[in-house]
Design a protein around this motif. Structure first.
Motif, PDB file in Angstrom:
ATOM      1  N   VAL A  23       0.583 -44.881 -37.697  1.00 58.33           N
ATOM      2  CA  VAL A  23       1.508 -44.705 -38.820  1.00 58.33           C
ATOM      3  C   VAL A  23       2.596 -43.697 -38.473  1.00 58.33           C
ATOM      4  O   VAL A  23       3.788 -43.920 -38.759  1.00 58.33           O
ATOM      5  CB  VAL A  23       0.741 -44.262 -40.084  1.00 58.33           C
ATOM      6  CG1 VAL A  23       1.706 -43.819 -41.182  1.00 58.33           C
ATOM      7  CG2 VAL A  23      -0.146 -45.396 -40.584  1.00 58.33           C
ATOM      8  N   GLY A  24       2.210 -42.594 -37.848  1.00 58.44           N
ATOM      9  CA  GLY A  24       3.192 -41.571 -37.496  1.00 58.44           C
ATOM     10  C   GLY A  24       4.297 -42.103 -36.603  1.00 58.44           C
ATOM     11  O   GLY A  24       5.468 -41.732 -36.759  1.00 58.44           O
ATOM     12  N   VAL A  25       3.935 -42.977 -35.680  1.00 59.98           N
ATOM     13  CA  VAL A  25       4.914 -43.514 -34.730  1.00 59.98           C
ATOM     14  C   VAL A  25       5.605 -44.755 -35.272  1.00 59.98           C
ATOM     15  O   VAL A  25       6.844 -44.856 -35.266  1.00 59.98           O
ATOM     16  CB  VAL A  25       4.231 -43.830 -33.381  1.00 59.98           C
ATOM     17  CG1 VAL A  25       5.200 -44.543 -32.438  1.00 59.98           C
ATOM     18  CG2 VAL A  25       3.719 -42.549 -32.738  1.00 59.98           C
ATOM     19  N   ASN A  26       4.845 -45.708 -35.764  1.00 61.11           N
ATOM     20  CA  ASN A  26       5.398 -47.019 -36.090  1.00 61.11           C
ATOM     21  C   ASN A  26       5.883 -47.175 -37.527  1.00 61.11           C
ATOM     22  O   ASN A  26       6.642 -48.097 -37.811  1.00 61.11           O
ATOM     23  CB  ASN A  26       4.360 -48.104 -35.755  1.00 61.11           C
ATOM     24  CG  ASN A  26       4.027 -48.135 -34.282  1.00 61.11           C
ATOM     25  OD1 ASN A  26       4.921 -48.269 -33.445  1.00 61.11           O
ATOM     26  ND2 ASN A  26       2.764 -47.971 -33.939  1.00 61.11           N
ATOM     27  N   ASP A  27       5.459 -46.290 -38.417  1.00 62.05           N
ATOM     28  CA  ASP A  27       5.976 -46.329 -39.786  1.00 62.05           C
ATOM     29  C   ASP A  27       7.008 -45.239 -40.041  1.00 62.05           C
ATOM     30  O   ASP A  27       8.018 -45.468 -40.700  1.00 62.05           O
ATOM     31  CB  ASP A  27       4.825 -46.214 -40.791  1.00 62.05           C
ATOM     32  CG  ASP A  27       4.010 -47.496 -40.885  1.00 62.05           C
ATOM     33  OD1 ASP A  27       4.453 -48.429 -41.559  1.00 62.05           O
ATOM     34  OD2 ASP A  27       2.936 -47.567 -40.258  1.00 62.05           O
ATOM     35  N   SER A  60      -7.644 -41.630 -45.445  1.00 66.01           N
ATOM     36  CA  SER A  60      -7.264 -42.734 -44.560  1.00 66.01           C
ATOM     37  C   SER A  60      -6.350 -42.185 -43.474  1.00 66.01           C
ATOM     38  O   SER A  60      -5.819 -41.073 -43.582  1.00 66.01           O
ATOM     39  CB  SER A  60      -6.526 -43.818 -45.356  1.00 66.01           C
ATOM     40  OG  SER A  60      -5.256 -43.333 -45.784  1.00 66.01           O
ATOM     41  N   GLY A  61      -6.138 -42.988 -42.445  1.00 68.68           N
ATOM     42  CA  GLY A  61      -5.231 -42.561 -41.389  1.00 68.68           C
ATOM     43  C   GLY A  61      -3.823 -42.344 -41.896  1.00 68.68           C
ATOM     44  O   GLY A  61      -3.120 -41.427 -41.466  1.00 68.68           O
ATOM     45  N   ALA A  62      -3.396 -43.196 -42.842  1.00 67.53           N
ATOM     46  CA  ALA A  62      -2.059 -43.049 -43.413  1.00 67.53           C
ATOM     47  C   ALA A  62      -1.946 -41.735 -44.180  1.00 67.53           C
ATOM     48  O   ALA A  62      -0.912 -41.053 -44.130  1.00 67.53           O
ATOM     49  CB  ALA A  62      -1.755 -44.231 -44.333  1.00 67.53           C
ATOM     50  N   GLU A  63      -2.989 -41.365 -44.892  1.00 66.74           N
ATOM     51  CA  GLU A  63      -2.987 -40.100 -45.626  1.00 66.74           C
ATOM     52  C   GLU A  63      -2.946 -38.916 -44.663  1.00 66.74           C
ATOM     53  O   GLU A  63      -2.250 -37.922 -44.911  1.00 66.74           O
ATOM     54  CB  GLU A  63      -4.205 -40.021 -46.532  1.00 66.74           C
ATOM     55  CG  GLU A  63      -4.142 -40.974 -47.722  1.00 66.74           C
ATOM     56  CD  GLU A  63      -5.450 -41.054 -48.486  1.00 66.74           C
ATOM     57  OE1 GLU A  63      -5.403 -41.388 -49.683  1.00 66.74           O
ATOM     58  OE2 GLU A  63      -6.519 -40.809 -47.877  1.00 66.74           O
ATOM     59  N   LEU A  64      -3.687 -39.011 -43.566  1.00 65.86           N
ATOM     60  CA  LEU A  64      -3.657 -37.935 -42.575  1.00 65.86           C
ATOM     61  C   LEU A  64      -2.259 -37.782 -41.978  1.00 65.86           C
ATOM     62  O   LEU A  64      -1.778 -36.668 -41.775  1.00 65.86           O
ATOM     63  CB  LEU A  64      -4.663 -38.210 -41.457  1.00 65.86           C
ATOM     64  CG  LEU A  64      -6.147 -38.082 -41.786  1.00 65.86           C
ATOM     65  CD1 LEU A  64      -6.989 -38.374 -40.549  1.00 65.86           C
ATOM     66  CD2 LEU A  64      -6.478 -36.694 -42.328  1.00 65.86           C
ATOM     67  N   LYS A  79       6.513 -42.795 -47.042  1.00 65.02           N
ATOM     68  CA  LYS A  79       6.686 -44.236 -46.908  1.00 65.02           C
ATOM     69  C   LYS A  79       5.345 -44.929 -47.110  1.00 65.02           C
ATOM     70  O   LYS A  79       4.308 -44.392 -46.705  1.00 65.02           O
ATOM     71  CB  LYS A  79       7.237 -44.594 -45.525  1.00 65.02           C
ATOM     72  CG  LYS A  79       8.619 -44.048 -45.230  1.00 65.02           C
ATOM     73  CD  LYS A  79       9.078 -44.467 -43.836  1.00 65.02           C
ATOM     74  CE  LYS A  79      10.460 -43.915 -43.531  1.00 65.02           C
ATOM     75  NZ  LYS A  79      10.921 -44.316 -42.170  1.00 65.02           N
ATOM     76  N   THR A  80       5.398 -46.077 -47.714  1.00 70.06           N
ATOM     77  CA  THR A  80       4.182 -46.875 -47.839  1.00 70.06           C
ATOM     78  C   THR A  80       3.959 -47.586 -46.514  1.00 70.06           C
ATOM     79  O   THR A  80       4.783 -48.421 -46.107  1.00 70.06           O
ATOM     80  CB  THR A  80       4.305 -47.912 -48.966  1.00 70.06           C
ATOM     81  OG1 THR A  80       4.553 -47.234 -50.196  1.00 70.06           O
ATOM     82  CG2 THR A  80       3.021 -48.727 -49.084  1.00 70.06           C
ATOM     83  N   PRO A  81       2.884 -47.258 -45.794  1.00 71.89           N
ATOM     84  CA  PRO A  81       2.658 -47.867 -44.476  1.00 71.89           C
ATOM     85  C   PRO A  81       2.515 -49.381 -44.556  1.00 71.89           C
ATOM     86  O   PRO A  81       1.954 -49.913 -45.518  1.00 71.89           O
ATOM     87  CB  PRO A  81       1.355 -47.212 -44.007  1.00 71.89           C
ATOM     88  CG  PRO A  81       1.248 -45.963 -44.809  1.00 71.89           C
ATOM     89  CD  PRO A  81       1.853 -46.287 -46.140  1.00 71.89           C
ATOM     90  N   GLN A  82       3.026 -50.037 -43.554  1.00 70.59           N
ATOM     91  CA  GLN A  82       2.874 -51.482 -43.463  1.00 70.59           C
ATOM     92  C   GLN A  82       1.465 -51.829 -42.998  1.00 70.59           C
ATOM     93  O   GLN A  82       0.852 -51.079 -42.229  1.00 70.59           O
ATOM     94  CB  GLN A  82       3.896 -52.063 -42.480  1.00 70.59           C
ATOM     95  CG  GLN A  82       5.341 -51.830 -42.904  1.00 70.59           C
ATOM     96  CD  GLN A  82       5.638 -52.478 -44.237  1.00 70.59           C
ATOM     97  OE1 GLN A  82       5.361 -53.660 -44.454  1.00 70.59           O
ATOM     98  NE2 GLN A  82       6.193 -51.686 -45.149  1.00 70.59           N
ATOM     99  N   PRO A  83       0.932 -52.960 -43.444  1.00 72.76           N
ATOM    100  CA  PRO A  83      -0.405 -53.361 -42.984  1.00 72.76           C
ATOM    101  C   PRO A  83      -0.439 -53.483 -41.459  1.00 72.76           C
ATOM    102  O   PRO A  83       0.520 -53.970 -40.850  1.00 72.76           O
ATOM    103  CB  PRO A  83      -0.609 -54.727 -43.650  1.00 72.76           C
ATOM    104  CG  PRO A  83       0.314 -54.726 -44.817  1.00 72.76           C
ATOM    105  CD  PRO A  83       1.506 -53.928 -44.398  1.00 72.76           C
ATOM    106  N   ALA A  84      -1.510 -53.002 -40.873  1.00 76.00           N
ATOM    107  CA  ALA A  84      -1.647 -53.062 -39.409  1.00 76.00           C
ATOM    108  C   ALA A  84      -2.237 -54.411 -39.023  1.00 76.00           C
ATOM    109  O   ALA A  84      -3.437 -54.636 -39.147  1.00 76.00           O
ATOM    110  CB  ALA A  84      -2.541 -51.927 -38.923  1.00 76.00           C
ATOM    111  N   LEU A  85      -1.375 -55.323 -38.581  1.00 75.16           N
ATOM    112  CA  LEU A  85      -1.838 -56.660 -38.221  1.00 75.16           C
ATOM    113  C   LEU A  85      -2.457 -56.679 -36.828  1.00 75.16           C
ATOM    114  O   LEU A  85      -3.392 -57.413 -36.558  1.00 75.16           O
ATOM    115  CB  LEU A  85      -0.663 -57.646 -38.294  1.00 75.16           C
ATOM    116  CG  LEU A  85       0.020 -57.753 -39.667  1.00 75.16           C
ATOM    117  CD1 LEU A  85       1.180 -58.749 -39.595  1.00 75.16           C
ATOM    118  CD2 LEU A  85      -0.983 -58.182 -40.730  1.00 75.16           C
TER     119      LEU A  85
END
Length: 215
Positions: A23-27, A60-64, A79-85
Protein backbone atom coordinates in the motif's frame (compact mmCIF):
# COMPACT_ATOMS: atom_id res chain seq x y z
CA UNK A 1 16.76 -19.75 18.74
CA UNK A 2 14.82 -16.95 20.40
CA UNK A 3 11.97 -15.67 18.23
CA UNK A 4 10.58 -12.15 18.27
CA UNK A 5 7.10 -13.23 19.39
CA UNK A 6 4.78 -16.22 19.63
CA UNK A 7 4.45 -18.16 16.36
CA UNK A 8 0.68 -18.05 16.81
CA UNK A 9 0.72 -14.49 15.42
CA UNK A 10 3.28 -15.02 12.67
CA UNK A 11 1.13 -15.56 9.58
CA UNK A 12 -1.16 -12.62 10.26
CA UNK A 13 1.87 -10.47 11.03
CA UNK A 14 3.46 -11.44 7.72
CA UNK A 15 0.30 -10.56 5.83
CA UNK A 16 0.03 -7.20 7.62
CA UNK A 17 3.63 -6.17 6.90
CA UNK A 18 3.39 -7.39 3.31
CA UNK A 19 0.24 -5.39 2.63
CA UNK A 20 1.68 -2.36 4.43
CA UNK A 21 4.63 -2.13 2.03
CA UNK A 22 2.37 -2.84 -0.94
CA UNK A 23 0.00 0.00 0.00
CA UNK A 24 2.78 2.43 0.89
CA UNK A 25 4.40 2.01 -2.52
CA UNK A 26 1.57 1.19 -4.91
CA UNK A 27 -1.29 3.20 -3.41
CA UNK A 28 0.51 6.18 -1.90
CA UNK A 29 3.19 6.33 -4.57
CA UNK A 30 6.27 6.48 -2.35
CA UNK A 31 9.48 4.72 -3.26
CA UNK A 32 10.08 1.59 -1.24
CA UNK A 33 13.18 3.03 0.43
CA UNK A 34 11.41 6.29 1.37
CA UNK A 35 8.35 4.58 2.79
CA UNK A 36 10.44 2.01 4.66
CA UNK A 37 12.54 4.77 6.22
CA UNK A 38 9.34 6.37 7.53
CA UNK A 39 8.38 2.97 8.92
CA UNK A 40 11.75 2.61 10.70
CA UNK A 41 11.38 6.08 12.22
CA UNK A 42 7.86 5.40 13.45
CA UNK A 43 6.73 3.60 16.60
CA UNK A 44 5.04 1.09 14.31
CA UNK A 45 8.36 -0.63 13.57
CA UNK A 46 9.39 -0.75 17.22
CA UNK A 47 6.05 -2.10 18.40
CA UNK A 48 5.85 -4.62 15.56
CA UNK A 49 9.31 -6.10 16.13
CA UNK A 50 8.68 -6.38 19.87
CA UNK A 51 5.51 -8.40 19.30
CA UNK A 52 2.89 -5.81 20.18
CA UNK A 53 -0.37 -7.66 19.57
CA UNK A 54 -2.10 -4.53 18.29
CA UNK A 55 0.53 -4.08 15.56
CA UNK A 56 0.75 -7.76 14.63
CA UNK A 57 -2.90 -8.62 14.30
CA UNK A 58 -4.93 -5.61 15.40
CA UNK A 59 -4.52 -3.59 12.19
CA UNK A 60 -4.73 -4.36 8.51
CA UNK A 61 -1.72 -3.65 6.35
CA UNK A 62 -3.49 -0.63 4.90
CA UNK A 63 -4.09 0.74 8.39
CA UNK A 64 -0.44 0.22 9.29
CA UNK A 65 0.63 2.08 6.15
CA UNK A 66 -1.54 5.04 7.07
CA UNK A 67 -0.28 4.95 10.68
CA UNK A 68 3.28 5.22 9.36
CA UNK A 69 2.46 8.13 7.05
CA UNK A 70 0.39 9.95 9.66
CA UNK A 71 3.15 9.60 12.24
CA UNK A 72 5.67 11.15 9.85
CA UNK A 73 3.84 14.48 9.93
CA UNK A 74 4.14 14.74 6.17
CA UNK A 75 1.53 16.21 3.82
CA UNK A 76 -0.16 12.90 3.08
CA UNK A 77 -3.84 12.52 2.30
CA UNK A 78 -5.65 9.33 3.20
CA UNK A 79 -6.48 7.10 0.26
CA UNK A 80 -8.74 4.11 0.07
CA UNK A 81 -6.38 1.29 -0.99
CA UNK A 82 -7.20 -0.58 -4.14
CA UNK A 83 -7.92 -4.31 -3.83
CA UNK A 84 -4.74 -6.35 -4.17
CA UNK A 85 -5.43 -8.60 -7.14
CA UNK A 86 -1.86 -9.85 -7.43
CA UNK A 87 0.98 -10.06 -4.96
CA UNK A 88 3.45 -7.36 -5.87
CA UNK A 89 7.19 -7.50 -5.30
CA UNK A 90 6.66 -5.13 -2.37
CA UNK A 91 4.10 -7.52 -0.89
CA UNK A 92 6.57 -10.41 -1.10
CA UNK A 93 9.28 -8.20 0.41
CA UNK A 94 7.19 -7.53 3.51
CA UNK A 95 6.02 -11.13 3.72
CA UNK A 96 9.58 -12.49 3.63
CA UNK A 97 11.01 -9.75 5.86
CA UNK A 98 8.41 -10.30 8.57
CA UNK A 99 9.32 -13.98 8.72
CA UNK A 100 13.04 -13.27 8.97
CA UNK A 101 12.54 -10.66 11.67
CA UNK A 102 10.39 -13.08 13.67
CA UNK A 103 12.90 -15.91 13.20
CA UNK A 104 15.96 -13.94 14.32
CA UNK A 105 14.43 -11.31 16.64
CA UNK A 106 16.74 -8.76 14.99
CA UNK A 107 15.29 -5.28 14.83
CA UNK A 108 14.18 -3.96 11.46
CA UNK A 109 16.97 -1.38 11.68
CA UNK A 110 19.56 -4.10 12.32
CA UNK A 111 18.35 -5.98 9.26
CA UNK A 112 18.36 -2.78 7.21
CA UNK A 113 21.99 -2.13 8.16
CA UNK A 114 22.95 -5.47 6.63
CA UNK A 115 20.53 -5.80 3.73
CA UNK A 116 18.72 -2.59 2.67
CA UNK A 117 15.06 -2.96 1.84
CA UNK A 118 15.65 -2.34 -1.87
CA UNK A 119 18.11 -5.24 -1.90
CA UNK A 120 15.54 -7.50 -0.24
CA UNK A 121 13.04 -6.62 -2.95
CA UNK A 122 15.71 -7.45 -5.54
CA UNK A 123 15.75 -10.98 -4.09
CA UNK A 124 12.19 -11.50 -5.33
CA UNK A 125 13.69 -13.36 -8.25
CA UNK A 126 14.23 -16.24 -7.62
CA UNK A 127 13.35 -16.49 -3.93
CA UNK A 128 9.61 -15.89 -4.24
CA UNK A 129 9.35 -19.30 -5.88
CA UNK A 130 11.39 -21.04 -3.17
CA UNK A 131 10.70 -22.15 0.35
CA UNK A 132 11.23 -19.30 2.82
CA UNK A 133 14.15 -21.21 4.36
CA UNK A 134 16.27 -20.44 1.27
CA UNK A 135 15.63 -16.71 1.70
CA UNK A 136 16.60 -16.99 5.37
CA UNK A 137 19.83 -18.82 4.52
CA UNK A 138 20.79 -16.06 2.10
CA UNK A 139 19.99 -13.37 4.68
CA UNK A 140 22.00 -15.22 7.33
CA UNK A 141 24.95 -15.27 4.96
CA UNK A 142 24.77 -11.51 4.47
CA UNK A 143 24.60 -11.01 8.24
CA UNK A 144 27.61 -13.24 8.97
CA UNK A 145 29.63 -11.49 6.27
CA UNK A 146 28.84 -8.13 7.86
CA UNK A 147 29.38 -9.33 11.44
CA UNK A 148 31.86 -12.21 11.23
CA UNK A 149 32.66 -12.12 14.94
CA UNK A 150 30.33 -13.69 17.49
CA UNK A 151 28.90 -11.72 20.39
CA UNK A 152 31.06 -13.77 22.73
CA UNK A 153 34.28 -12.78 20.96
CA UNK A 154 33.36 -9.10 20.77
CA UNK A 155 32.48 -8.99 24.47
CA UNK A 156 35.55 -11.02 25.52
CA UNK A 157 37.92 -8.76 23.58
CA UNK A 158 36.18 -5.66 24.97
CA UNK A 159 36.70 -7.04 28.47
CA UNK A 160 40.42 -7.50 27.77
CA UNK A 161 40.40 -11.25 28.42
CA UNK A 162 42.16 -13.98 26.48
CA UNK A 163 40.33 -17.16 25.55
CA UNK A 164 42.37 -19.00 28.17
CA UNK A 165 41.51 -16.49 30.88
CA UNK A 166 37.80 -16.74 30.12
CA UNK A 167 37.92 -20.52 30.00
CA UNK A 168 39.69 -20.66 33.37
CA UNK A 169 37.18 -18.28 34.94
CA UNK A 170 34.21 -20.24 33.60
CA UNK A 171 35.72 -23.64 34.35
CA UNK A 172 35.70 -24.97 30.83
CA UNK A 173 38.32 -25.71 28.18
CA UNK A 174 39.85 -23.11 25.91
CA UNK A 175 38.81 -25.33 23.01
CA UNK A 176 35.16 -24.89 23.99
CA UNK A 177 35.55 -21.11 23.98
CA UNK A 178 37.20 -21.33 20.57
CA UNK A 179 34.37 -23.48 19.22
CA UNK A 180 31.77 -20.97 20.39
CA UNK A 181 33.69 -18.06 18.88
CA UNK A 182 34.25 -19.87 15.59
CA UNK A 183 30.58 -20.95 15.43
CA UNK A 184 31.60 -24.62 15.45
CA UNK A 185 29.33 -24.95 18.50
CA UNK A 186 26.29 -22.82 19.22
CA UNK A 187 26.40 -20.84 22.43
CA UNK A 188 22.61 -20.76 22.22
CA UNK A 189 22.65 -24.46 23.10
CA UNK A 190 25.16 -24.14 25.92
CA UNK A 191 24.13 -24.97 29.46
CA UNK A 192 22.35 -22.05 31.10
CA UNK A 193 24.86 -22.11 33.97
CA UNK A 194 27.74 -21.68 31.52
CA UNK A 195 26.09 -18.73 29.77
CA UNK A 196 25.30 -17.05 33.10
CA UNK A 197 28.90 -17.51 34.28
CA UNK A 198 30.25 -15.97 31.08
CA UNK A 199 27.83 -13.07 31.38
CA UNK A 200 28.90 -12.42 34.97
CA UNK A 201 32.57 -12.43 34.01
CA UNK A 202 32.03 -10.23 30.95
CA UNK A 203 29.68 -7.83 32.76
CA UNK A 204 26.80 -8.25 30.35
CA UNK A 205 23.36 -9.81 30.29
CA UNK A 206 23.14 -13.48 29.21
CA UNK A 207 20.97 -12.42 26.28
CA UNK A 208 23.84 -10.38 24.81
CA UNK A 209 25.93 -13.54 24.45
CA UNK A 210 23.31 -15.37 22.40
CA UNK A 211 23.50 -15.36 18.62
CA UNK A 212 20.45 -14.18 16.69
CA UNK A 213 21.94 -15.66 13.52
CA UNK A 214 23.49 -19.06 14.01
CA UNK A 215 25.70 -21.19 11.83
Amino acid sequence: MIHAYDKLYLERARTALARMLDVGVNDYGLSLSDFYQLFLESTVAERFQEGDYEMLVGHSGAELAWNVLEASGGPFEYKTPQPALDRSEEYWTGWALAYYQWRTALTFSEIQSVVPIEDIRAMYMPYHEMDISHFCEAMDGFYRNTYPETNLKRLRVAAGLSQQQLADAVGTSVRTIQQYEQRQKSINRAAAETVFQMARILYCSPERLLEKVEG
